[in-house]
Enzyme design. Sequence first.
Site: not given
Lengths: 402, 402
Positions: A138, A207
């Site tokens: 990322e 998450h």
Amino acid sequence: MATLLQGLGVASAFSASPSLDSKKLQLRSLSGRKAGIYVVRSDASLNLHTGAPKAGRLITNAVVAKGDSSAASTSSKPGHELLLFEALREGLEEEMERDPTVCVMGEDVGHYGGSYKVTKDLANKFGDLRVLDTPIAENSFTGMGIGAAMTGLRTVVEGMNMGFLLLAFDQISNNCGMLHYTSGGQFKIPIVIRGPGGVGRQLGAEHSQRLESYFQSIPGIQMVACSTPYNAKGLMKAAIRSKNPVILFEHVLLYNLKERIPDEEYVLSLEESEMVRPGEHVTILTYSRMRYHVMHAAKTLVNKGYDPEVIDIRSLKPFDLHTIGNSIKKTHRVLIVEECMRTGGIGASLTAAINENFHDYLDAPVVCLSSQDVPTPYAGPLEEWTVVQPAQIVTAVEKLCQ
Amino acid sequence: MAVSRLASSSSSSGSSLVKPISAALSFTSSLRRSLSSSADDSTTLTIETSLPFTSHNCDPPSRAVETSPKELMSFFREMALMRRMEIAADSLYKAKLIRGFCHLYDGQEAVAVGMEAAITKKDCIITAYRDHCTFLGRGGTLLEVFAELMGRQAGCSKGKGGSMHFYKKENGFYGGHGIVGAQIPLGCGLAFAQKYSKDETVTFASYGDGAANQGQLFEALNMAALWDLPAILVCENNHYGMGTAEWRAAKSPAYYKRGDYVPGLKVDGMDVLAVKQACKFAKEYALKNGPLILEMDTYRYHGHSMSDPGSTYRTRDEISGVRQERDPVERVRKLLTSHDIASEKELKDIEKEIRKAVDEAIAQAKESPMPEPSELFTNVYVKGYGVESFGADRKEVRARLP
């Protein structure tokens, strides 16, 4: 048609720049709830100081009827029904067709079609370079997106989950947000960083993060949150066309919302909020998934005799204080319902902004309902208790309106 | 004076390969004539680099570098200018006209100058915070450098960037970054954009031996190699990551080998001709085959920054030893005198000119005003939204964003 009345941003055609302390704000009250959609042209060129507004002007009427700016009800045009992720895809696809410099990069966006199918089939259509499958890195692919944006490519970086973008925080904060400033205006970073966030269905703590709060202090970026297929498509297009870096927050649980959206091309304004339900008694400010909890609570509230005005703020940075201010001047009570963290969240900033600017108009302190300051638990009931539920909203409104 | 006698500069035994002087070889030519310092450009000299190239996974380029007297003169001029500029910056910092961080590049000038000689302004260079000389090489002016260092309006980033944020977009210089290693993914993004628009240009992303241990380097390298991006990663190895010697920070200080599947080349970074040859080779390679790592073995005389004396982690003997034996400016000076391209006096005159130019630029920069208070709010966004922003007392600085 969604059960939500979709009025458009009440930030109607003001010609003056929205200075917050002025009495010259024009109050437009959508008195009564009219069926049908208002298309109100909002002048995106708010600031007459810079010479640039005309060039970068967004088309903000919802239905661009070939240059016709008068109100047009979408009931005359049937539109088509689709799910939110399809609306995002439509917006993305239209922009990619329109502008060859738009490209997407992210994990599994290409051949896999996107983990939430937002980029499904786009790789087949536009090729692997324009819909780039990145490795799981990322920090660097966000950095790459920013570097490419520095040269003029309009990159759309997809984080598979907003939580993963924490790894790219350095790039987003230092490079994306700051390069325009530290280079004295030489570099524009027209990047869009998007991804789903928020609490899902028992996805676990890492998450299910509510990260809008972390990004909101970064100078130089804009943040928007979409909540319906209609505004998802409009905001996606606006974000891609914007010259500023934009972070577009989607919500995991909203991807399968169905709605009928217009056939014509439309672009929404990134800085405007949406009047979901006009009312008189209390202003409820919300965004993303909490909008639906609020509307759910609104039904109960209406039965109990309250008339809440619900505004989906959509633009998390900057706040559309114009619309919000108008609403507060009408109702004098504010409730903020959000999914962000209580500490330092969007609601906290909004409360501060409202108190600072509209203190005189408030009859009661601003009440802010946010999610709890805990990592999202896995167990179902506990997870429910982490976010704000409609019953709590009803109670809060009742208390506020005493 | 007739200029063709330069052919006789190969007065050394007919062979056109002349070993450059690495140690103090006094090369007395019996054909010494006085020439004007503007040497001609028609002849080509072939000079051998001081050390051979070491390569990893590729064939190294030849040691014989083609150059011309004009080019050598320009090398001298530029490097002497950079050297003078950095020393002047040192004094300005000590006079407290430059604040904050000031990372000086003296000793490493050959890398900047050699790289420029091999590429065009359409190629991109991106580097970290030790960027004053690279900026100058990319076409920046002395005034812009000093004004930016002193935070004045005439600076390249209007005084808002500072020492670590020099940029020149039109000449392909992308900065200027404070966070170690963050510029590498940006550099790969630039290369991505170049590949996207197919303009046959490359990106040189520079980083130091300290940054070579950053994860984002390997992430970006992986992606660059995966997609054959025309990115050349240049490790400017000055052997110290701030205060930590490379052998204390890296298990494998062979930075050119760290690419593993990406080929690498180790270059004597104090020899401007070697740098030029390597960069030329790298550009051709990258356009065909994808990324390449260049390790420039170089040295900085100053400490890491102006707040670092530079002598606590290395001995003064080491510094003066390198200065005597490997100094890049001295090397070119000896080349010029030994090849009769210029006399000692001419070179001294050039240095005097440079000193004057630097002093003038400093004087001019000192006259440049500080930025206006309203500049605080400009360039935060490209397209603003008219929100009013003000300073803490709400009176002094009021501006509309942007």
